[in-house]
Motif scaffolding. Sequence first.
Motif, PDB file in Angstrom:
ATOM      1  N   LEU A  14     -18.370   7.520  38.466  1.00  0.00           N
ATOM      2  CA  LEU A  14     -18.913   7.588  39.727  1.00  0.00           C
ATOM      3  C   LEU A  14     -19.135   5.970  39.981  1.00  0.00           C
ATOM      4  CD1 LEU A  14     -21.958  10.032  39.161  1.00  0.00           C
ATOM      5  CD2 LEU A  14     -19.563  10.527  40.350  1.00  0.00           C
ATOM      6  N   GLY A 169     -16.185  10.017  43.636  1.00  0.00           N
ATOM      7  CA  GLY A 169     -16.095  10.127  42.205  1.00  0.00           C
ATOM      8  C   GLY A 169     -14.870  10.594  41.640  1.00  0.00           C
ATOM      9  N   CYS A 288     -24.959  13.745  43.652  1.00  0.00           N
ATOM     10  CA  CYS A 288     -23.916  13.348  43.714  1.00  0.00           C
ATOM     11  C   CYS A 288     -23.159  13.737  45.406  1.00  0.00           C
ATOM     12  CB  CYS A 288     -22.687  13.839  42.966  1.00  0.00           C
ATOM     13  SG  CYS A 288     -23.211  13.297  41.265  1.00  0.00           S
TER      14      CYS A 288
END
Length: 338
Positions: A14, A169, A288
């Motif tokens: 990430l 990511g 995320c």
Amino acid sequence: MTATVSLLDVSTYLPGEPISAEYYAQFAESDELRENVMFRAPRYRHHVGPDETAIDMIERATAGLIERHGADTVLGADVLITHTQMPDVPFYGGGGGTAHRLGMKPNWVVDLHNGGCAAFLLGLKLARNLLASGEGHTALIAVAQNAAGQIFDQETIRRKAQSAIPGDGAAVGLVTLSDASPILDVECRTYGEYAGDMTVTSDPPRKWWQPGTGEGYIGFTESKITKVLARGNRQVPEVSYAVCDRIGVRPKDIDLLVTNQPNRLFLRNWRDALELPAERHVDTFDDCGNLFAAGIPVNLDRAIDDGRVKAGDTVLMAAFAHAGDFAGAAAVRWGGRG
């Protein structure tokens, strides 16, 4: 198939520090879609760096595999399957450049684009078939989502409700001929009738490659959103049930469900459809955002690290792509990260 093929491991990356919802709130303007369930923002997401390429991201995601399995396992892979949400160069994918960066000389290099958010599952099916048919011993599946910091953080686009949802990511899966963590079944379905329903637009309108003043974004409307919600709610359970039926496991008996993560509504509806409690469905949306194709392997990696999946558990992965033109599911009997 006579040969057993395993998803031996996943490793992820990430980029940068987490970016909070407040970052987008400061730019928000009146948007007729802002209250739509599709665009309820996560608390955090990550953005690819200004000069960070998809190949950079994949290289960084591969580090965990090298650490755990040795550089020779990566360098000696026979198959490399890649997917990049937004290729660094429009005319070709990143497979060749990725192979070179990692020092690989694979017999097969395949770039996938139609798999979208389900590309990792399409890659699993392709890798399984290639290895089982004698085309090699080891495959890498490398996926990169890099649109959040490049498309959705543009000056005029970050004001839109859709821009706060995606995160960036990358992930790499290691697939081998072994019975350590067998891929039990994979289902992939193409719904070509929906292939034109996801569009890129700009103000003023132009073709995506034409020069102009307006920055590009996804052409969502209330009507399109309604259709996408209906398709996603149907397709992910359909492919999941198909896989579960063939492996002889009831969906509600699956040890862990790992899906893509477009929004909270889909996550809730999918686990309800499979009769699974929230604790058996990995959810990193608030950490995320929507990771597109990287969502499944990132979530699986997180579940492994957190001890939520143990050796012998059956893991079901499922996703749909774009406006519903592709969906896939795969089951793995996890063997542990040895």
